[in-house]
Structure formats: structure tokens, C-alpha cells
Design an enzyme around this catalytic site. Structure first.
Site, PDB file in Angstrom:
ATOM      1  CB  SER A  37      -1.075   0.092   1.213  1.00  0.00           C
ATOM      2  OG  SER A  37      -0.230  -0.046   2.327  1.00  0.00           O
ATOM      3  CB  ALA A  74       2.739   1.135  11.131  1.00  0.00           C
ATOM      4  CE1 TYR A 140       3.343   6.540  13.030  1.00  0.00           C
ATOM      5  CE2 TYR A 140       4.353   8.271  13.737  1.00  0.00           C
ATOM      6  CZ  TYR A 140       4.625   7.111  13.266  1.00  0.00           C
ATOM      7  OH  TYR A 140       5.725   6.378  13.073  1.00  0.00           O
ATOM      8  CE  LYS A 144       4.465   3.175  14.313  1.00  0.00           C
ATOM      9  NZ  LYS A 144       4.990   1.882  13.959  1.00  0.00           N
ATOM     10  CG  HIS A 186      10.105  12.450   6.819  1.00  0.00           C
ATOM     11  ND1 HIS A 186      10.606  10.999   6.459  1.00  0.00           N
ATOM     12  CD2 HIS A 186       9.041  12.460   7.307  1.00  0.00           C
ATOM     13  CE1 HIS A 186       9.765  10.387   7.102  1.00  0.00           C
ATOM     14  NE2 HIS A 186       8.868  11.213   8.014  1.00  0.00           N
ATOM     15  CE1 TYR A 205       4.629  25.523   6.623  1.00  0.00           C
ATOM     16  CE2 TYR A 205       6.412  23.797   6.322  1.00  0.00           C
ATOM     17  CZ  TYR A 205       5.117  24.406   5.883  1.00  0.00           C
ATOM     18  OH  TYR A 205       4.702  23.829   4.555  1.00  0.00           O
TER      19      TYR A 205
END
Length: 320
Positions: A37, A74, A140, A144, A186, A205
Site C-alpha cells: 500500500s 504501519a 499516529y 504506536k 520529511h 515554518y
């Protein structure tokens, strides 16, 4: 360690494929389980058996011939997890629960789990240690952390030998494996896209953080160093114990340092665009890897930012 047989879930992805490669290079037998996926069939290293499928279905074929499982499969996009939390609970928690049940049924009693620094949320201090509070700020990280708790229970109740490795910012490339997420989030591959000409600018940012140059500071670890930690974790796993180790360099690099390093390595100008701070972005995220050093005998050997960027740049150009 003598030759063993390992199942690598998510072994067609970035980190999983590099770890699978290291296992093969060490003389072990490897089966990669991946539903493709987000991974790539060509990412499965030569010499590994490949099973296309979901972790939820591992019980259909996992048997006692395996010595251990390394679990990378995951969903891992922080932003997506906020708008599709149900996907993350089903894939990350539901998938891991099914995998643990399959391992229990087959008598496979050793596990290395791909965890994350996102379990800590906003750090109370830096460098971050494994005993610091865990307060994830997104689904997320929450999923975990839930799996970490699940593994701890499995160790206590059923004698599983498990190590959770909490990564900070993984970067670089090894052999034919490098970062190619879609969408990419990333920093290093995003800046390299500007150098390659497929992205016009890189957004910064916030430039008013309490850091030396005003931009956020992050801990970057080379993916090959990360892979070596997984092999060390297999050897260090103890029955009935759930060991948690941070993996990072212990040094931080600012957003501006990363951009400047990409300029030097690639020889390309990298136009910057100032942007507003992103909600929930801590000023500094740096790991203490003392536990990994003491328990795994692991120390990162590729801590130079320029070397990390150069490996990533070579991969980016080969796969443009």
C-alpha cells in the site's frame, strides 16, 4: 549470532527494506510481508522471500520455523492520522494485535517493534529519555504508544522477548533503498526535491523559536545506523521483558542547517519561503540514546549531517 529466520513486516518500505537487507547481509533468512500500500515490490531485497499480504492475516502461514519478527508495517503519516484516525487504529493497533496473536499461536517469542518519538508528544525536557512522559499529540503517536503497551502486556503475561525502538528523524539511503513517500513530509527529501528542480521552494515554518538560528531543531539518524540497531535488538531481547530504546544521534540540526547543508552537498541554490509556525511543532526534539548504548551496545557511526544528505541526494538522483 548464528543464522536465523526472520519475518519482516512492512519490509518493502523505506526502513523495513534497509533492515531486511542488513539481515540478509548478516547471513540470515528473511521473509518480507507487505501489502504494497505504501511500499514498493522492487524495494524487497534480493534473497528475501516475499509474501504480499496484510499483517492481520499473518496467522494463516506464520509457523514455528521463524526465530523472530521485526514489525514495521504501519500507517505513518501524522497529518493523515488526524483526519483518518480510524485507519490508524485499525492498521497500527488492530494489525499489531493480530500479529501478536499469530506469534503466540506459532510459538514465535521474539519481537522488535518499530516505534516512534511521536509517543512523547511535546517534550518536557531535552534530550528526551525513555522515562520521560508519553503524551502523543496525534493519533499516529497514540496508536504506536498503544502498541507499546500491548507488547508490554504480552511480555508480562506470555514471556515474549521484545524491544521497541523509538526513532527520531530517519534519513539517508542505503544501497537501492531511500525515502520516496507519497506524499512526502520529511524535510531532507523535500529540500532535495528543490535541488532536483521538482519543487520550486522550501517552506520554513517559523524562524522565531528559542534556538540558535530561530528555526526548529531535530535529531537525524542515518537509516543504516538504524538498521544496525535492529540487529543488536534481536540479540539483546530477553524473555518476559519489554525494552524501550530511543534511537537518535543525540545531536540536533536546525531547519536552516539542513537547508544550508543541502546547498553545499548539491551545489544548488535552495530558495526559501517564510511560513507561519505549525501548530504543535516543538522547538527542539533531540534523543538521548544512552539506553541503546548501554543495553544494545549501539552507537551511531554516521552522525555527520553532510554524509546523511549526500547519501539521500545520490538516491534521489538515481530515482528521479
Amino acid at each position: 549470532m548464528s543464522a536465523e529466520k526472520y519475518l519482516v513486516t512492512g519490509g518493502a518500505g523505506y526502513v523495513g527494506s534497509v533492515v531486511a537487507t542488513h539481515l540478509l547481509e548478516a547471513g540470515h533468512r528473511v521473509t518480507v510481508l507487505d501489502d504494497l500500500s505504501t511500499g514498493f515490490r522492487e524495494g524487497v531485497p534480493e534473497g528475501a522471500e516475499f509474501v504480499e499480504g496484510r499483517v492481520q492475516d499473518a496467522a494463516e502461514w506464520l509457523d514455528g520455523s521463524y526465530d523472530a519478527v521485526l514489525h514495521f508495517a504501519a500507517s505513518s503519516q501524522v497529518g493523515e492520522s488526524v483526519v483518518k484516525p480510524e485507519k490508524y487504529w485499525e492498521n497500527n493497533v488492530g494489525g499489531s494485535m493480530a500479529l501478536l496473536a499469530a506469534m503466540r499461536g506459532a510459538g514465535v517469542r521474539r519481537l522488535v517493534f518499530s516505534s516512534t518519538a511521536a509517543t512523547y508528544g511535546e517534550p518536557v525536557s531535552t534530550p528526551i529519555t525513555e522515562t520521560d512522559p508519553t503524551a502523543p499529540t496525534n493519533p499516529y503517536g497514540a496508536t504506536k504508544l498503544a502498541v507499546d503497551h500491548m507488547i508490554a502486556s504480552e511480555c508480562a503475561a506470555h514471556g515474549l522477548a521484545a524491544v521497541s525502538l523509538r526513532y527520531f528523524n530517519v534519513a539517508g539511503a542505503y544501497g537501492a533503498a531511500g525515502e520516496r513517500h507519497d506524499p512526502e513530509s520529511h524535510l531532507i527529501p523535500l529540500v532535495l526535491q528543490v535541488a532536483l528542480g521538482t519543487r520550486e521552494t522550501i517552506s520554513v515554518y517559523g524562524d522565531d523559536y528559542p534556538t540558535p538560528d530561530g528555526t526548529c531543531v531535530r535529531d537525524y539518524i542515518h537509516v543504516a545506523d538504524l538498521a544496525e540497531a535492529h540487529l543488536a535488538a534481536l540479540a539483546a531481547a530477553v524473555s518476559g521483558e519489554h525494552l524501550v530504546c530511543n534511537l537518535g544521534n543525540g545531536n540536533g540540526f536546525s531547519v536552516r542547517e539542513v537547508i544550508d547543508t543541502v546547498r553545499k552537498v548539491t551545489g544548488h541554490p535552495i530558495p526559501e519561503v517564510a511560513a507561519e509556525r505549525r501548530a504543535g511543532d516543538p522547538a527542539v526534539l533531540v534523543a538521548s540514546a544512552r539506553t541503546a548504548h548501554e543495553r544494545l551496545g549501539w552507537t551511531p557511526a554516521r552522525a555527520d549531517l553532510a554524509g546523511i544528505v549526500e547519501d539521500a541526494w545520490n538516491f534521489t538522483r538515481r530515482n528521479a
